[in-house]
Design a protein around this motif. Structure first.
Motif, PDB file in Angstrom:
ATOM      1  N   LYS A   1      52.656  34.658  30.827  1.00 12.15           N
ATOM      2  CA  LYS A   1      52.998  35.350  29.584  1.00 12.15           C
ATOM      3  C   LYS A   1      52.227  36.654  29.403  1.00 12.15           C
ATOM      4  CE  LYS A   1      53.858  34.589  24.751  1.00 12.15           C
ATOM      5  NZ  LYS A   1      53.980  33.618  23.686  1.00 12.15           N
ATOM      6  N   SER A   2      50.956  36.657  29.764  1.00 12.73           N
ATOM      7  CA  SER A   2      50.138  37.862  29.564  1.00 12.73           C
ATOM      8  C   SER A   2      50.618  39.038  30.421  1.00 12.73           C
ATOM      9  CB  SER A   2      48.668  37.563  29.849  1.00 12.73           C
ATOM     10  OG  SER A   2      48.498  37.185  31.204  1.00 12.73           O
ATOM     11  N   LEU A   3      51.328  38.762  31.503  1.00 12.19           N
ATOM     12  CA  LEU A   3      51.852  39.838  32.352  1.00 12.19           C
ATOM     13  C   LEU A   3      52.895  40.677  31.622  1.00 12.19           C
ATOM     14  CD1 LEU A   3      52.341  37.931  35.721  1.00 12.19           C
ATOM     15  CD2 LEU A   3      50.555  39.581  35.165  1.00 12.19           C
ATOM     16  N   LEU A   4      53.569  40.075  30.661  1.00 16.62           N
ATOM     17  CA  LEU A   4      54.651  40.782  29.977  1.00 16.62           C
ATOM     18  C   LEU A   4      54.156  41.988  29.189  1.00 16.62           C
ATOM     19  CD1 LEU A   4      56.850  37.762  28.892  1.00 16.62           C
ATOM     20  CD2 LEU A   4      57.239  39.353  30.779  1.00 16.62           C
ATOM     21  N   LEU A   5      52.966  41.900  28.623  1.00 12.93           N
ATOM     22  CA  LEU A   5      52.432  43.055  27.890  1.00 12.93           C
ATOM     23  C   LEU A   5      52.194  44.235  28.824  1.00 12.93           C
ATOM     24  CD1 LEU A   5      49.956  41.233  25.478  1.00 12.93           C
ATOM     25  CD2 LEU A   5      52.203  42.207  24.945  1.00 12.93           C
ATOM     26  N   ASP A   6      51.716  43.952  30.030  1.00 13.95           N
ATOM     27  CA  ASP A   6      51.528  45.020  31.017  1.00 13.95           C
ATOM     28  C   ASP A   6      52.868  45.599  31.449  1.00 13.95           C
ATOM     29  OD1 ASP A   6      48.742  44.760  31.004  1.00 13.95           O
ATOM     30  OD2 ASP A   6      48.793  43.207  32.554  1.00 13.95           O
ATOM     31  N   ILE A   7      53.842  44.731  31.637  1.00 14.54           N
ATOM     32  CA  ILE A   7      55.180  45.197  32.027  1.00 14.54           C
ATOM     33  C   ILE A   7      55.783  46.047  30.915  1.00 14.54           C
ATOM     34  CG2 ILE A   7      57.532  44.450  32.577  1.00 14.54           C
ATOM     35  CD1 ILE A   7      56.244  42.027  34.037  1.00 14.54           C
ATOM     36  N   ASP A   8      55.585  45.644  29.653  1.00  9.43           N
ATOM     37  CA  ASP A   8      56.052  46.450  28.517  1.00  9.43           C
ATOM     38  C   ASP A   8      55.517  47.878  28.616  1.00  9.43           C
ATOM     39  OD1 ASP A   8      57.337  44.269  27.394  1.00  9.43           O
ATOM     40  OD2 ASP A   8      55.847  43.957  25.808  1.00  9.43           O
ATOM     41  N   LYS A   9      54.224  47.986  28.866  1.00 16.30           N
ATOM     42  CA  LYS A   9      53.584  49.309  28.922  1.00 16.30           C
ATOM     43  C   LYS A   9      54.071  50.132  30.104  1.00 16.30           C
ATOM     44  CE  LYS A   9      49.422  47.589  26.704  1.00 16.30           C
ATOM     45  NZ  LYS A   9      48.046  47.139  26.929  1.00 16.30           N
TER      46      LYS A   9
END
Length: 166
Positions: free
Chosen positions: A111-119
């Motif tokens: 789940k935490s990877l999604l914030l990086d992908i968003d950016k």
């Protein structure tokens, strides 16, 4: 329609399960030959297939997680050179979000990877919107699909506004 064609369209449950298992066996024996990581033609699609296969068969199969981890290891070593290479991140985000939506406990570590992908994705979506590149599953469309699954309406609205401006 021939009898064979009718038989294909009206498979009974056992035939469907046999066919799904045959596909699973074929994909598993050839997965090392699949070199790209894309959702629509590569290993990320195989991750989803493994996940749904385990759901259909009602079996615990961890091949989806193993393959996803392998993909993440490979992605970290890729040299992203061109703007088109960014598609890989939208495909990765689509797969992770889909898996989280389907089984959040099994895939919570991603789940935490999604914030990086968003950016990573947002500036590229703006680029494609500003350059009128709205091809299906290419350009901003694929990224907007990712953001819609992420419930990021603000980002999707930028894409939609871009469509109206052009």
């Amino acid at each position: 329609m021939t009898l064979t064609e009718k038989d294909f369209y009206y498979l009974d449950r056992n035939k469907i399960e046999n066919l799904v298992t045959l596909i699973y066996d074929k994909l598993s024996s050839n997965k090392e030959k699949i070199i790209d990581h894309e959702l629509y033609s590569g290993k990320l699609g195989l991750v989803l297939y493994y996940f749904y296969y385990s759901q259909i068969q009602n079996k615990i199969i961890d091949e989806d997680i193993k393959l996803l981890d392998e993909i993440l290891d490979n992605i970290s070593t890729l040299n992203i050179k061109a703007i088109d290479d960014i598609f890989l991140f939208s495909h990765l985000g689509l797969v992770i979000q889909t898996l989280l939506d389907e089984d959040s406990s099994k895939f919570s570590q991603y789940k935490s990877l999604l914030l990086d992908i968003d950016k990573i994705l947002f500036p590229y979506m703006e680029y494609w919107v500003n350059n009128s590149n709205f091809e299906f599953l290419r350009g901003g469309t694929n990224i907007a699909l990712y953001y819609s699954l992420r419930k990021r309406a603000k980002y999707v609205s930028i894409y939609i506004d871009g469509l109206y401006r052009k």
